[in-house]
Design an enzyme around this catalytic site. Structure first.
Site, PDB file in Angstrom:
ATOM      1  N   ASP A  42       0.844  -1.202   0.000  1.00  0.00           N
ATOM      2  CA  ASP A  42       0.000   0.000   0.000  1.00  0.00           C
ATOM      3  C   ASP A  42       0.877   1.248   0.000  1.00  0.00           C
ATOM      4  O   ASP A  42       1.713   1.430   0.882  1.00  0.00           O
ATOM      5  CB  ASP A  42      -0.925  -0.014   1.226  1.00  0.00           C
ATOM      6  CG  ASP A  42      -2.116   0.907   1.055  1.00  0.00           C
ATOM      7  OD1 ASP A  42      -1.891   2.109   0.785  1.00  0.00           O
ATOM      8  OD2 ASP A  42      -3.258   0.441   1.161  1.00  0.00           O
ATOM      9  N   SER A  83      -7.484   4.248  -0.821  1.00  0.00           N
ATOM     10  CA  SER A  83      -7.268   2.798  -0.823  1.00  0.00           C
ATOM     11  C   SER A  83      -8.569   2.009  -1.035  1.00  0.00           C
ATOM     12  O   SER A  83      -8.520   0.841  -1.386  1.00  0.00           O
ATOM     13  CB  SER A  83      -6.599   2.351   0.489  1.00  0.00           C
ATOM     14  OG  SER A  83      -5.247   2.741   0.475  1.00  0.00           O
ATOM     15  N   THR A 136      -7.971  -1.999   1.896  1.00  0.00           N
ATOM     16  CA  THR A 136      -7.457  -2.898   0.860  1.00  0.00           C
ATOM     17  C   THR A 136      -7.987  -4.333   1.019  1.00  0.00           C
ATOM     18  O   THR A 136      -8.604  -4.855   0.093  1.00  0.00           O
ATOM     19  CB  THR A 136      -5.915  -2.860   0.802  1.00  0.00           C
ATOM     20  OG1 THR A 136      -5.507  -1.502   0.657  1.00  0.00           O
ATOM     21  CG2 THR A 136      -5.372  -3.690  -0.337  1.00  0.00           C
ATOM     22  N   GLU A 251      -1.260  -7.903   2.030  1.00  0.00           N
ATOM     23  CA  GLU A 251      -0.996  -6.464   1.970  1.00  0.00           C
ATOM     24  C   GLU A 251       0.070  -6.030   2.964  1.00  0.00           C
ATOM     25  O   GLU A 251      -0.020  -6.327   4.159  1.00  0.00           O
ATOM     26  CB  GLU A 251      -2.270  -5.658   2.256  1.00  0.00           C
ATOM     27  CG  GLU A 251      -2.019  -4.153   2.045  1.00  0.00           C
ATOM     28  CD  GLU A 251      -3.072  -3.248   2.670  1.00  0.00           C
ATOM     29  OE1 GLU A 251      -3.257  -2.151   2.136  1.00  0.00           O
ATOM     30  OE2 GLU A 251      -3.682  -3.609   3.693  1.00  0.00           O
ATOM     31  N   ASP A 256       2.176   2.704   3.333  1.00  0.00           N
ATOM     32  CA  ASP A 256       1.313   3.875   3.153  1.00  0.00           C
ATOM     33  C   ASP A 256       1.321   4.782   4.381  1.00  0.00           C
ATOM     34  O   ASP A 256       1.411   6.005   4.265  1.00  0.00           O
ATOM     35  CB  ASP A 256      -0.109   3.385   2.875  1.00  0.00           C
ATOM     36  CG  ASP A 256      -1.133   4.489   2.839  1.00  0.00           C
ATOM     37  OD1 ASP A 256      -1.053   5.334   1.924  1.00  0.00           O
ATOM     38  OD2 ASP A 256      -2.012   4.518   3.723  1.00  0.00           O
ATOM     39  N   HIS A 260       2.284   8.701   4.807  1.00  0.00           N
ATOM     40  CA  HIS A 260       1.443   9.774   5.378  1.00  0.00           C
ATOM     41  C   HIS A 260       2.189  10.490   6.506  1.00  0.00           C
ATOM     42  O   HIS A 260       2.044  11.691   6.691  1.00  0.00           O
ATOM     43  CB  HIS A 260       0.139   9.193   5.933  1.00  0.00           C
ATOM     44  CG  HIS A 260      -0.855   8.817   4.881  1.00  0.00           C
ATOM     45  ND1 HIS A 260      -1.520   9.750   4.115  1.00  0.00           N
ATOM     46  CD2 HIS A 260      -1.305   7.603   4.466  1.00  0.00           C
ATOM     47  CE1 HIS A 260      -2.339   9.120   3.281  1.00  0.00           C
ATOM     48  NE2 HIS A 260      -2.225   7.817   3.463  1.00  0.00           N
ATOM     49  N   ASP A 298      -1.494  -0.034  -4.667  1.00  0.00           N
ATOM     50  CA  ASP A 298      -2.791   0.554  -5.037  1.00  0.00           C
ATOM     51  C   ASP A 298      -2.654   2.020  -5.440  1.00  0.00           C
ATOM     52  O   ASP A 298      -3.489   2.575  -6.127  1.00  0.00           O
ATOM     53  CB  ASP A 298      -3.811   0.386  -3.897  1.00  0.00           C
ATOM     54  CG  ASP A 298      -3.262   0.831  -2.544  1.00  0.00           C
ATOM     55  OD1 ASP A 298      -2.047   1.152  -2.441  1.00  0.00           O
ATOM     56  OD2 ASP A 298      -4.045   0.852  -1.586  1.00  0.00           O
ATOM     57  N   HIS A 299      -1.554   2.650  -4.971  1.00  0.00           N
ATOM     58  CA  HIS A 299      -1.245   4.049  -5.291  1.00  0.00           C
ATOM     59  C   HIS A 299       0.087   4.361  -4.632  1.00  0.00           C
ATOM     60  O   HIS A 299       0.592   3.568  -3.844  1.00  0.00           O
ATOM     61  CB  HIS A 299      -2.322   4.995  -4.744  1.00  0.00           C
ATOM     62  CG  HIS A 299      -2.573   4.789  -3.288  1.00  0.00           C
ATOM     63  ND1 HIS A 299      -1.708   5.223  -2.305  1.00  0.00           N
ATOM     64  CD2 HIS A 299      -3.566   4.126  -2.631  1.00  0.00           C
ATOM     65  CE1 HIS A 299      -2.158   4.867  -1.129  1.00  0.00           C
ATOM     66  NE2 HIS A 299      -3.283   4.176  -1.283  1.00  0.00           N
TER      67      HIS A 299
HETATM   68 ZN   LIG Z   1      -3.116   6.105   2.465  1.00  0.00          ZN
END
Ligand SMILES: [Zn+2]
Length: 368
Positions: A42, A83, A136, A251, A256, A260, A298-299
């Site tokens: 992620d 997500s 996710t 995952e 992720d 952040h 996913d990004h």
């Molecule tokens: Zn995120």
């Protein structure tokens, strides 16, 4: 007369041999994946990967894949996905509204690759380093207009015959507003329930609900330890009991979160932990020969770049452009039967269709 019969028999044998060769070459051309292991980092872009590479001072396991592409991650509602829509795109093959889970923009539930694997008599599993109800993993099993309806997402685990799920999020099953304990329902459905790593390690039953943390597992930097490799090995061990094969999504959730938080150190530890799970999946696939492994994201999160540290040559520093997701395409890497389909630039939704095809599922049964 005798010679004539011998000639006919010889011709029949030759025809049979040619036929057999053709069938073999046909099978060899379109190998089907019996199992698919999909690993989602992620928020993992190319810079996050390379930061892991630099820290390891060696090639990552995922970098050993020879079939490589990029996935465009925009959602139906936003150039920058969340997500929920990102997971749904990969899981269900549709672009949807940010924050939606397993639903199209008209709020209609859409089946995921996990649901189709169940329909095709395969075993299925989900592993995450977050609550198992997080966006996710939830995208593969649940349907909801909001990724934040955790208690409703937990209930959806009971509506699908998933065999193995391992992560955090016990509270969403037990400390609920409706006072229900979903563990009772899970037990009634034949699941072994474990709530700590010791129990996870010892579990043997092919139906396993492992809710190892009340909420989320901690960061690697805060002592998560061996959880993801242990969960990965356990999921593969249990799912591989199914002669019909399995689908497993793993995952690395907290790449992720470190993005952040704009925390390079934490991020690198998460990437390396995720890559260890990738290594275990690839080792299994190499031995098994019928398993397709796909690694993607996913990004991207944080608009991460690796820059020179001021005045210091050849010393890299991770810099973040934002505290949010970014719009750039993310890497796709694949190994095993069907891996050659995962090359070039693709939409994130193509991942679903390529997995569906790699499994050899009936396209006429695809309701889209
Ligand atoms: Zn995120």
């Amino acid at each position: 007369m005798k010679t004539r019969y011998q000639l006919i028999i010889l011709l029949v044998l030759i025809a049979g041999f040619i036929g057999a060769c053709r069938t073999t070459s046909k099978i060899a051309k379109t190998p089907k994946a019996k199992n698919i292991i999909l690993l989602i980092g992620d928020g993992m872009g190319v810079a996050q990967m390379y930061a892991g590479h630099i820290a390891k001072n060696a090639e990552l396991n995922m970098e050993s894949c020879k079939h490589i592409g990029f996935s465009r991650t925009h959602s139906a509602s936003d150039l920058i996905t969340d997500s929920g829509a990102g997971g749904t795109a990969i899981a269900c093959g549709i672009k949807t509204t940010n924050k939606f889970i397993g639903m199209n923009p008209d709020s209609v539930a859409v089946k995921s690759i996990l649901h189709y694997a169940e329909e095709n008599n395969k075993s299925t599993g989900l592993v995450a380093t977050a609550a198992i109800t997080h966006a996710t993993p939830a995208s593969f099993i649940a349907h909801n207009i909001s990724r934040y309806n955790y208690e409703a997402l937990a209930e959806d685990f009971l509506k699908t015959d998933i065999e193995v799920f391992i992560g955090g999020g016990l509270d969403h099953f037990t400390k609920r507003k409706d006072q229900k304990s979903l563990l009772t329902d899970l037990k009634a459905k034949g699941y072994q329930i474990v709530t700590d790593q010791k129990g996870l390690k010892a579990s043997k039953k092919s139906k396993l609900a492992a809710l190892v943390y009340d909420k989320h597992p901690p960061y690697m930097a805060d002592g998560r330890g061996n959880f993801l490799p242990l969960a990965t090995n356990k999921a593969i061990e249990l799912l591989n009991k199914d002669k019909n094969g399995f689908f497993l999504m793993i995952e690395g959730s907290q790449i992720d979160w470190a993005g952040h938080d704009n925390d390079s150190e934490k991020l690198i530890k998460e990437v390396l932990d995720f890559d260890e799970a990738v290594g275990l999946a690839l080792d299994f696939a190499k031995k098994d020969g019928e398993t397709l492994v796909i690694i993607t994201a996913d990004h991207e999160t944080g608009g991460y770049v690796l820059s020179n540290e001021e005045e210091k040559r050849n010393s890299l520093k991770g810099i973040f452009a934002s505290e949010h997701h970014s719009a750039v395409a993310v890497p796709v890497m694949a190994f095993g039967p069907g891996a050659e389909k995962f090359t070039g630039f693709m939409e994130n939704t193509d991942l679903f269709h390529k997995m569906y095809e790699a499994f050899g599922f009936d396209k006429s049964k695809l309701s889209r």
